[in-house]
Design an enzyme around this catalytic site. Structure first.
Site, PDB file in Angstrom:
ATOM      1  N   TYR A   1      -4.702   3.805   6.413  1.00  0.00           N
ATOM      2  CA  TYR A   1      -5.273   2.810   7.337  1.00  0.00           C
ATOM      3  C   TYR A   1      -6.671   3.227   7.793  1.00  0.00           C
ATOM      4  O   TYR A   1      -7.550   2.389   7.967  1.00  0.00           O
ATOM      5  CB  TYR A   1      -4.345   2.594   8.542  1.00  0.00           C
TER       6      TYR A   1
ATOM      7  N   LYS B   1       0.825  -1.190   0.000  1.00  0.00           N
ATOM      8  CA  LYS B   1       0.000   0.000   0.000  1.00  0.00           C
ATOM      9  C   LYS B   1       0.862   1.244   0.000  1.00  0.00           C
ATOM     10  O   LYS B   1       1.998   1.149   0.486  1.00  0.00           O
ATOM     11  CB  LYS B   1      -0.966   0.031   1.195  1.00  0.00           C
TER      12      LYS B   1
HETATM   13  P1  NAD Z   1      12.376   1.439   2.625  1.00  0.00           P
HETATM   14  O1  NAD Z   1      12.921   2.728   2.177  1.00  0.00           O
HETATM   15  O2  NAD Z   1      12.862   0.879   3.904  1.00  0.00           O
HETATM   16  O3  NAD Z   1      12.590   0.324   1.499  1.00  0.00           O
HETATM   17  C1  NAD Z   1      12.378   0.593   0.133  1.00  0.00           C
HETATM   18  C2  NAD Z   1      13.315  -0.276  -0.705  1.00  0.00           C
HETATM   19  O4  NAD Z   1      13.125   0.069  -2.069  1.00  0.00           O
HETATM   20  C3  NAD Z   1      14.802  -0.052  -0.369  1.00  0.00           C
HETATM   21  O5  NAD Z   1      15.435  -1.291  -0.267  1.00  0.00           O
HETATM   22  C4  NAD Z   1      15.317   0.728  -1.558  1.00  0.00           C
HETATM   23  O6  NAD Z   1      16.677   0.465  -1.827  1.00  0.00           O
HETATM   24  C5  NAD Z   1      14.423   0.224  -2.669  1.00  0.00           C
HETATM   25  N1  NAD Z   1      14.336   1.140  -3.807  1.00  0.00           N
HETATM   26  C6  NAD Z   1      14.283   0.744  -5.085  1.00  0.00           C
HETATM   27  N2  NAD Z   1      14.259   1.788  -5.904  1.00  0.00           N
HETATM   28  C7  NAD Z   1      14.308   2.883  -5.142  1.00  0.00           C
HETATM   29  C8  NAD Z   1      14.319   4.283  -5.424  1.00  0.00           C
HETATM   30  N3  NAD Z   1      14.260   4.740  -6.680  1.00  0.00           N
HETATM   31  N4  NAD Z   1      14.336   5.132  -4.393  1.00  0.00           N
HETATM   32  C9  NAD Z   1      14.364   4.691  -3.115  1.00  0.00           C
HETATM   33  N5  NAD Z   1      14.358   3.371  -2.790  1.00  0.00           N
HETATM   34  C10 NAD Z   1      14.347   2.477  -3.805  1.00  0.00           C
HETATM   35  O7  NAD Z   1      10.796   1.605   2.644  1.00  0.00           O
HETATM   36  P2  NAD Z   1       9.738   0.651   3.346  1.00  0.00           P
HETATM   37  O8  NAD Z   1       9.360   1.226   4.651  1.00  0.00           O
HETATM   38  O9  NAD Z   1      10.223  -0.743   3.295  1.00  0.00           O
HETATM   39  O10 NAD Z   1       8.460   0.853   2.391  1.00  0.00           O
HETATM   40  C11 NAD Z   1       8.377   0.216   1.121  1.00  0.00           C
HETATM   41  C12 NAD Z   1       6.897   0.068   0.728  1.00  0.00           C
HETATM   42  O11 NAD Z   1       6.247  -0.746   1.695  1.00  0.00           O
HETATM   43  C13 NAD Z   1       6.115   1.374   0.689  1.00  0.00           C
HETATM   44  O12 NAD Z   1       5.201   1.351  -0.385  1.00  0.00           O
HETATM   45  C14 NAD Z   1       5.369   1.411   1.994  1.00  0.00           C
HETATM   46  O13 NAD Z   1       4.150   2.131   1.948  1.00  0.00           O
HETATM   47  C15 NAD Z   1       5.128  -0.068   2.237  1.00  0.00           C
HETATM   48  N6  NAD Z   1       5.009  -0.398   3.679  1.00  0.00           N
HETATM   49  C16 NAD Z   1       3.963  -1.133   4.078  1.00  0.00           C
HETATM   50  C17 NAD Z   1       3.816  -1.470   5.411  1.00  0.00           C
HETATM   51  C18 NAD Z   1       2.668  -2.320   5.872  1.00  0.00           C
HETATM   52  O14 NAD Z   1       2.501  -2.472   7.068  1.00  0.00           O
HETATM   53  N7  NAD Z   1       1.897  -2.898   4.972  1.00  0.00           N
HETATM   54  C19 NAD Z   1       4.774  -1.026   6.338  1.00  0.00           C
HETATM   55  C20 NAD Z   1       5.844  -0.277   5.883  1.00  0.00           C
HETATM   56  C21 NAD Z   1       5.971   0.032   4.540  1.00  0.00           C
END
Ligand code: NAD
Length: 375
Positions: free
Chosen positions: A225, A140
């Site tokens: 949420y 999401k």
């Molecule tokens: P994060 O920044 O920790 O991880 C993102 C990953 O994407 C990194 O490994 C990064 O290297 C990679 N990436 C690839 N291309 C990129 C670019 N162009 N710029 C930046 N990063 C790039 O983020 P996260 O917290 O893991 O969130 C990722 C996704 O998961 C988001 O869409 C977020 O909304 C979702 N999320 C969902 C939940 C849930 O409970 N369902 C919780 C947290 C995050």
């Protein structure tokens, strides 16, 4: 689900699965409630894309899955591919970069790509995975706007693959218990929902505060949420929305990145929802549902757990486990067995939330009530 019948609820649940749902008992109420874990059947082979914070949590939780396992990895960082590959025993020929992951189509050991990259990349990554013939679970918010979301749904339909959205709360036992009570009529006619979703965000340089990568601010990240929760807690689709934005820090929260939004939703029955989404207020994680016979509360409502619930009758003490373990076992049953979840997690469900969030931004910009047509 609009019926008031517990029997219907159970029948639907049982009919939706070829495997046996596990029954858990709520300690305080002494009632039996249905937790929908399917622990039998084939294993869903998952390629994780975007090895960041949330993917780490998913990967750890998947170690306890009965029906899902990590068989592929996609990352732009070779060192992460090697480290994760060794940790989760993913062979080198199942590790991909963003440049070459289209060749995943030739990997018969992967069923689904789980897209866990920043929001703005969901559209491209979902469509490429679908074109490679793989099912997709997308985090999401599913998409940045309705056009993107529809294109993702269409690409998956055209490729004959399923599209699911990573809505982990849709499998959370306390949440499902309240929905079951509501459908039995124990809360009476639903009149009001309150959703509070927010936290004080840190590092100003993170992608979540970059409009190009996030697509918005608090609303698309955490307020979603309450948007999504309002729909499954009330059990109807909203028909209008009003919204107001407040910004106290224009340096941290630049144009197009919302800091705090209050929004109100109206439902066909006359029920209303009042919600708050913020990147600058702490301790916002609460759902409250009121009916003319009783109430239900989740507090915390959406954190990683334990989720705590109570109603006008008693405290809900459903068992707590890693939400992503349950989610991935359930998603295995949805993808491989054709199971219908209690609360949908498909692309259409994700798109409804995107539509509402677009309307919320429109309502903030114009000050006008926005009509919604979700059905
Ligand atoms: P994060 O920044 O920790 O991880 C993102 C990953 O994407 C990194 O490994 C990064 O290297 C990679 N990436 C690839 N291309 C990129 C670019 N162009 N710029 C930046 N990063 C790039 O983020 P996260 O917290 O893991 O969130 C990722 C996704 O998961 C988001 O869409 C977020 O909304 C979702 N999320 C969902 C939940 C849930 O409970 N369902 C919780 C947290 C995050």
């Amino acid at each position: 689900m609009t019926t008031n019948s517990r029997r219907y609820f159970l029948q639907r649940l049982l009919a939706s699965s070829v495997t046996i749902p596990f029954l858990y008992s709520s300690v305080a109420s002494g009632k039996t409630s249905v937790l929908t874990a399917n622990q039998q059947g084939p294993t869903l082979r998952v390629a994780l894309m975007g090895l960041g914070d949330y993917a780490s949590r998913v990967a750890e939780a998947m170690q306890s899955c009965k029906r899902a396992k990590i068989t592929g990895l996609i990352s732009g960082t070779p060192a992460k591919l090697q480290q994760w590959g060794e940790k989760y025993q993913v062979p080198e020929d199942s590790r991909y970069s963003y440049e070459n992951f289209d060749s995943i189509r030739d990997n018969s050991n992967i069923d689904v790509v789980y897209v866990i990259t920043p929001n703005a990349l969901h559209h491209e990554h979902t469509i490429r995975a679908a074109k490679a013939g793989k099912h997709v679970i997308c985090e999401k918010p599913m998409a940045l706007d309705v056009k993107e979301g529809q294109e993702m749904i269409d690409a998956c339909a055209q490729a004959g693959v399923k599209l699911l959205v990573g809505y982990r709360m849709h499998f959370e036992p306390n949440t499902l218990e309240i929905i079951q009570m509501r459908d039995k009529g124990e809360l009476g006619k639903i009149t009001f929902f309150q959703g509070l979703s927010g936290f004080r965000i840190g590092d100003p340089s993170q992608w979540r505060l970059n409009k190009a990568l996030a697509g918005g601010g608090s609303l698309v990240d955490i307020g979603i949420y309450s948007v999504n929760g309002a729909r499954y807690m009330v059990g109807e689709e909203p028909i209008w929305v009003t919204a107001q934005e407040t910004k106290t820090d224009t340096i941290k929260f630049k144009d197009g990145v919302d800091e705090t939004i209050q929004f109100q939703l109206g439902f066909p029955s006359g029920a209303v929802a009042s919600c708050l989404s913020s990147y600058n207020i702490d301790h916002l994680d609460r759902f409250f549902l009121s009916g003319d016979k009783g109430f239900a509360e989740l507090h915390p409502a959406n954190g990683y757990g334990p989720i705590k619930g109570r109603t006008h009758k008693n405290e809900l003490r459903m068992p707590h486990g890693a939400q992503q373990t349950l989610q991935m076992d359930e998603m295995a049953a949805i993808i491989l067995d054709g199971k219908q979840p209690i609360i949908p997690v498909d692309g259409i469900e994700g798109l409804k939330d995107v539509k509402i969030m677009e309307a919320i931004y429109q309502a903030c910009a114009t000050g006008q009530k926005q009509e919604l047509k979700l059905l």
